[in-house]
Design an enzyme around this catalytic site. Structure first.
Site, PDB file in Angstrom:
ATOM      1  N   HIS A  92       0.831  -1.220   0.000  1.00  0.00           N
ATOM      2  CA  HIS A  92       0.000   0.000   0.000  1.00  0.00           C
ATOM      3  C   HIS A  92       0.867   1.271   0.000  1.00  0.00           C
ATOM      4  O   HIS A  92       0.496   2.278   0.595  1.00  0.00           O
ATOM      5  CB  HIS A  92      -0.952   0.031   1.199  1.00  0.00           C
ATOM      6  CG  HIS A  92      -1.941  -1.091   1.217  1.00  0.00           C
ATOM      7  ND1 HIS A  92      -3.218  -0.965   0.725  1.00  0.00           N
ATOM      8  CD2 HIS A  92      -1.834  -2.369   1.659  1.00  0.00           C
ATOM      9  CE1 HIS A  92      -3.864  -2.115   0.872  1.00  0.00           C
ATOM     10  NE2 HIS A  92      -3.052  -2.987   1.426  1.00  0.00           N
ATOM     11  N   ASN A 165     -10.254  -2.828   2.644  1.00  0.00           N
ATOM     12  CA  ASN A 165      -9.967  -2.831   1.213  1.00  0.00           C
ATOM     13  C   ASN A 165     -11.254  -2.587   0.436  1.00  0.00           C
ATOM     14  O   ASN A 165     -12.339  -2.598   1.025  1.00  0.00           O
ATOM     15  CB  ASN A 165      -9.401  -4.198   0.797  1.00  0.00           C
ATOM     16  CG  ASN A 165      -7.889  -4.304   1.034  1.00  0.00           C
ATOM     17  OD1 ASN A 165      -7.217  -3.325   1.357  1.00  0.00           O
ATOM     18  ND2 ASN A 165      -7.365  -5.496   0.866  1.00  0.00           N
TER      19      ASN A 165
HETATM   20 FE1  HDE Z   1      -2.363  -4.757   5.425  1.00  0.00          FE
HETATM   21  N1  HDE Z   1      -0.564  -3.977   5.906  1.00  0.00           N
HETATM   22  N2  HDE Z   1      -1.710  -6.581   6.011  1.00  0.00           N
HETATM   23  N3  HDE Z   1      -4.112  -5.647   4.824  1.00  0.00           N
HETATM   24  N4  HDE Z   1      -3.033  -3.013   4.825  1.00  0.00           N
HETATM   25  C1  HDE Z   1      -0.213  -2.694   5.746  1.00  0.00           C
HETATM   26  O1  HDE Z   1       0.855  -1.421   7.367  1.00  0.00           O
HETATM   27  C2  HDE Z   1      -0.608  -6.810   6.747  1.00  0.00           C
HETATM   28  C3  HDE Z   1      -4.452  -6.946   4.927  1.00  0.00           C
HETATM   29  C4  HDE Z   1      -4.295  -2.712   4.432  1.00  0.00           C
HETATM   30  O2  HDE Z   1      -3.189   3.502   3.997  1.00  0.00           O
HETATM   31  C5  HDE Z   1       1.104  -2.365   6.375  1.00  0.00           C
HETATM   32  O3  HDE Z   1       1.050   0.792   7.737  1.00  0.00           O
HETATM   33  C6  HDE Z   1      -0.531  -8.184   7.121  1.00  0.00           C
HETATM   34  C7  HDE Z   1      -5.851  -7.144   4.725  1.00  0.00           C
HETATM   35  C8  HDE Z   1      -4.377  -1.320   4.081  1.00  0.00           C
HETATM   36  O4  HDE Z   1      -1.578   3.368   5.457  1.00  0.00           O
HETATM   37  C9  HDE Z   1       1.538  -3.698   6.993  1.00  0.00           C
HETATM   38  C10 HDE Z   1      -1.630  -8.784   6.556  1.00  0.00           C
HETATM   39  C11 HDE Z   1      -6.345  -5.897   4.468  1.00  0.00           C
HETATM   40  C12 HDE Z   1      -3.109  -0.801   4.320  1.00  0.00           C
HETATM   41  C13 HDE Z   1       0.381  -4.597   6.639  1.00  0.00           C
HETATM   42  C14 HDE Z   1      -2.367  -7.761   5.874  1.00  0.00           C
HETATM   43  C15 HDE Z   1      -5.250  -4.983   4.540  1.00  0.00           C
HETATM   44  C16 HDE Z   1      -2.300  -1.885   4.794  1.00  0.00           C
HETATM   45  C17 HDE Z   1       2.106  -1.692   5.504  1.00  0.00           C
HETATM   46  C18 HDE Z   1      -2.014 -10.238   6.580  1.00  0.00           C
HETATM   47  C19 HDE Z   1      -7.783  -5.525   4.137  1.00  0.00           C
HETATM   48  C20 HDE Z   1      -2.645   0.606   4.073  1.00  0.00           C
HETATM   49  C21 HDE Z   1       2.130  -0.252   5.935  1.00  0.00           C
HETATM   50  C22 HDE Z   1      -2.311 -10.710   7.840  1.00  0.00           C
HETATM   51  C23 HDE Z   1      -8.716  -5.785   5.187  1.00  0.00           C
HETATM   52  C24 HDE Z   1      -2.955   1.508   5.214  1.00  0.00           C
HETATM   53  C25 HDE Z   1       1.299  -0.204   7.093  1.00  0.00           C
HETATM   54  C26 HDE Z   1      -2.544   2.912   4.863  1.00  0.00           C
HETATM   55  C27 HDE Z   1      -0.961  -1.743   5.170  1.00  0.00           C
HETATM   56  C28 HDE Z   1       0.326  -5.853   7.058  1.00  0.00           C
HETATM   57  C29 HDE Z   1      -3.545  -8.031   5.141  1.00  0.00           C
HETATM   58  C30 HDE Z   1      -5.426  -3.579   4.304  1.00  0.00           C
HETATM   59  C31 HDE Z   1       2.860  -4.258   6.528  1.00  0.00           C
HETATM   60  C32 HDE Z   1       0.547  -8.835   7.928  1.00  0.00           C
HETATM   61  C33 HDE Z   1      -6.627  -8.463   4.809  1.00  0.00           C
HETATM   62  C34 HDE Z   1      -5.608  -0.581   3.571  1.00  0.00           C
HETATM   63  O5  HDE Z   1       1.654  -3.590   8.361  1.00  0.00           O
END
Ligand code: HDE
Length: 703
Positions: A92, A165
């Site tokens: 993201h 999302n």
């Molecule tokens: Fe994320 N995800 N994600 N994700 N995600 C990040 O956090 C992560 C997942 C989502 O505009 C990171 O601040 C793991 C699902 C958004 O700043 C990180 C897993 C969904 C955003 C991270 C998921 C998301 C992130 C990278 C699996 C939808 C952007 C930077 C367990 C429900 C937020 C940060 C923004 C961002 C980890 C899966 C949505 C690396 C480990 C499912 C919208 O922490």
């Protein structure tokens, strides 16, 4: 005074505004002159506040001598510049944010003790960041990808982040697989490409080995993954959460954001071309909409259900690869989210905002969804890396807007700490600082848990195809065609035949026609043997029309853009009438001409063009109009971009308004027949044309 007759040039000489009315020039020792504003502007200082006398030349020993280390102004400026970047988000990275507010429209105290949702009319500030997942910070907006829809609500009980999302399910079931998923979709480590694309071997290799991804793949291959703009997307919390009321009763909940603007996507061919013509298409769209006062709005909907429903549901409610159809558990609208202010500074706000799934408020709780549990670790961890230390909540965009008191102190960039003597608790000082509140403080729902400590997955998680089938079969014919085309496109970029075949072998478990279309599209000699499903596919799941974009058209041109290609000498009243009709429908008109200087109408009115034809392909518009004189069209016909404008508008099933000799441009582009989507504006009222455009596309043309 030299050069004082030059046109005033805007300068960025101050931090907070310029005054270019009164100027003087300064002369460096080398003789070069620079215009600087004087008068009302602020004085340039170093970050220590020391006034700067010369921002053009470093301190030297003689005009041709070496630069002196003593130049603290130069050193500070350069040191700061060298450290301007922070690590971009690992996923993201490319995103765009805006401010607004959330207002409760239907109180639900029976379901939750969350302060915000106790009373209709309660309103809190909000910040939203939309994003793509795979590309880096500078990648294009129209990548085929899921979009992040992250909402921070600054409530009176602290920050509540719904980090969702635009797709209600996810690729994987257990956070353990996230690094693998992300590595596979991002550029390959040896060659560092392709960027912001899933159409490559590594991604499909991984996916073809992960049947749990099949439902999400149906979504990412659908039009949902190429939205027309952030304003026209739904948002989903994805996981099952809990709402807990004041009596401690818990209900399960799924969160939905429903765009008031309706849903809309682009075609793949448009996405590819938009990425070239305007890689910031989504950013620009949001920026422009908010700045013209057309504030995008979403309703917050909840799907609420209890243990009894969870027990009888065919799938596990803790499995993030499954959704609950709206037809099974209807959505109740409880609030509205309005975005009404762009950021002042992209870095300070959009880049530094730190969403954390674990930011929830009393009255909301997690479930044991293993993906959510993993995220609760990951987000905090990632912020420390990105923002450089534990005090990222001191950055204004991340700070709560309600009172907060704790004993955390020190660390990098601490902006505040406990005041007074007490920085521990319990203590016996009269002014001993804050104390826990057993009544109103956050409490976890006391769910009973037991079980063997093992690396396992729950049994029902093994159904990987049933909802993929349900999604596919809930789409209209056109949308099903797009899914098949997208899979064919992606797999055609996969160089390894066995990966293509391994992926296709999943498709018969979803839908046989889809499998056949893809196999044919790839030119496979024979259909690969279908993979054996780990659990039998549930057949006959009812179709869910809510999953289709085209089955739920907005029927409005509000917030959409009409591109009007004009030439000199055209009828004035026609243009004025068209503009009026579009504006009355809440739409926007953008004029395109052979030169950005604009055109003169037959009545001698000058119309400024916002775009020159070479920079304004029709993919940037929701509908187009060509108003041209014979002379004008003859000139346009000699311009390749003008012919592409016409050919693409037609091929993308756009509504097309034609006036004067406009039709001749389409003929020159090889379109000799007209159809119901091509409307003659010399004979049709502009209002009628605009109301036809509300259908957004004339799909019959593509049948
Ligand atoms: Fe994320 N995800 N994600 N994700 N995600 C990040 O956090 C992560 C997942 C989502 O505009 C990171 O601040 C793991 C699902 C958004 O700043 C990180 C897993 C969904 C955003 C991270 C998921 C998301 C992130 C990278 C699996 C939808 C952007 C930077 C367990 C429900 C937020 C940060 C923004 C961002 C980890 C899966 C949505 C690396 C480990 C499912 C919208 O922490």
């Amino acid at each position: 005074m030299a050069n004082d007759t030059r046109d005033p040039v805007p300068t960025a000489n101050t931090q907070s505004g310029n005054d270019t009315t009164e100027r003087r020039s300064i002369r460096g020792e080398g003789g070069e002159t620079h215009q600087t504003p004087t008068g009302k502007t602020d004085r340039l200082t170093t970050s220590q506040g020391i006034p700067v006398s010369d921002n053009q030349n470093s301190l030297k020993a003689g005009s041709r001598g070496p630069v002196l280390m003593e130049d603290f102004h130069f050193r500070e400026k350069m040191f700061h510049f060298d450290h301007e970047r922070i690590p971009e988000r690992v996923v993201h990275a490319r995103g765009y944010g805006a401010h607004g507010y959330f207002e409760t429209t239907d109180a639900i105290p029976e379901l939750t003790s969350a302060h915000l949702l106790q009373k209709k009319g309660r309103k809190v500030p909000a910040f939203v960041r939309f994003s793509t997942v795979a590309g880096s910070k500078g990648s294009v907006d129209l990548a085929r990808d899921a979009r992040g829809f992250a909402v921070k609500l600054y409530t009176e009980d602290g920050n509540w982040d719904i980090v969702g999302n635009n797709i209600p399910v996810f690729f994987i079931q257990d956070a353990m697989k996230f690094p693998d998923l992300v590595h596979s979709v991002k550029e390959a480590p040896d060659r560092a490409f392709p960027q912001a694309q899933s159409a490559h071997d590594n991604f499909w290799d991984f996916i073809s080995l992960m049947p749990e991804a099949m439902h999400m793949i149906m979504w990412t291959m659908s039009d949902r993954a190429i939205p027309r703009s952030f304003r026209f997307m739904e948002g989903f919390g994805v996981h099952t959460f809990r709402l807990v009321n004041a009596e401690g009763q818990s209900h399960f909940v799924k969160f939905h954001w429903k765009p008031k603007q309706g849903l809309q996507s682009v075609l793949w061919d448009e996405a590819v071309k938009i990425n070239g013509a305007d890689p910031d298409f989504h950013r620009r769209d949001l920026w422009e909409a908010i700045n013209r006062g057309d504030y995008p709005e979403w309703e917050l909907g909840i799907q609420v259900f209890d243990e009894a429903f969870a027990d009888k549901f065919e799938f596990d409610i803790l499995d993030a690869t499954k959704l609950i159809p709206e037809e099974d558990v209807p959505i109740r609208i409880v609030g509205r989210l309005v975005l009404d202010r762009v950021v002042d500074n992209f870095f300070s706000e959009t880049e530094q905002v730190a969403f954390c799934t674990q930011n929830i408020v009393p009255g909301v709780d997690f479930t044991n969804d293993p993906l959510l549990q993993g995220r609760n670790f990951s987000y905090l961890d990632t912020q420390i890396k990105r923002l450089g230390g534990p005090n990222f909540t001191h950055i204004p965009i991340n700070a709560p807007k309600c009172p907060f008191h704790h004993f955390q102190q020190d660390g990098h960039m601490a902006m505040h700490g406990p005041s007074g003597r007490a920085n521990y608790e319990p203590n016996s000082w009269t002014e001993g600082g804050p104390r826990a509140d057993p009544e109103a403080g956050f409490r976890s729902y006391p769910e009973e848990v037991s079980g063997e400590k093992r690396k396992v997955r729950a049994e029902l998680f093994a159904d990987h195809y049933s909802q993929a089938r349900q999604f596919y079969e809930s789409q209209t014919d056109i949308e099903q065609g797009h899914i098949a085309d997208a899979i064919v496109f992606e797999l055609s970029k996969v160089e390894t035949l066995v990966i293509r075949e391994r992926l296709v072998a999943h498709l018969p478990n979803i839908n046989k026609d889809l499998a056949q279309k893809v196999a044919d599209g790839l030119g496979l000699k024979k259909m690969p043997k279908a993979h054996e499903p780990a659990r039998p596919v549930v057949d006959g799941l009812a179709q869910s029309p809510a999953l289709s974009i085209l089955a739920n058209p907005p029927k409005s041109f509000a917030g959409r853009k009409l591109g009007v290609l004009l030439t000199d000498g055209i009828d004035d009243s026609l243009v004025a009438g068209l503009e009026e009709a579009v504006q009355a429908a809440g739409g926007i008109v953008e004029y395109i001409a052979m030169a950005v200087g604009g055109i003169e109408t037959s009545e001698g009115r000058h119309i400024e063009a916002q775009q020159k034809i070479d920079g304004a392909p029709s993919v940037l518009y929701d509908a187009v109009t060509v108003i041209a004189t014979q002379e004008g069209v003859d000139e346009l016909k000699r311009m390749h971009p003008a012919k592409c404008f016409a050919a693409d508008a037609f091929a993308h099933a756009k509504f097309i308004g034609l006036a004067g000799a406009g039709k001749a441009l389409f003929e020159a582009a090889g379109i000799t027949e007209t159809d119901g989507g091509m409307i003659n504006l010399d004979e049709t009222d502009a209002k009628e044309f605009v109301s036809a455009c509300a259908d957004l596309r004339f799909w019959d043309r593509l049948k």
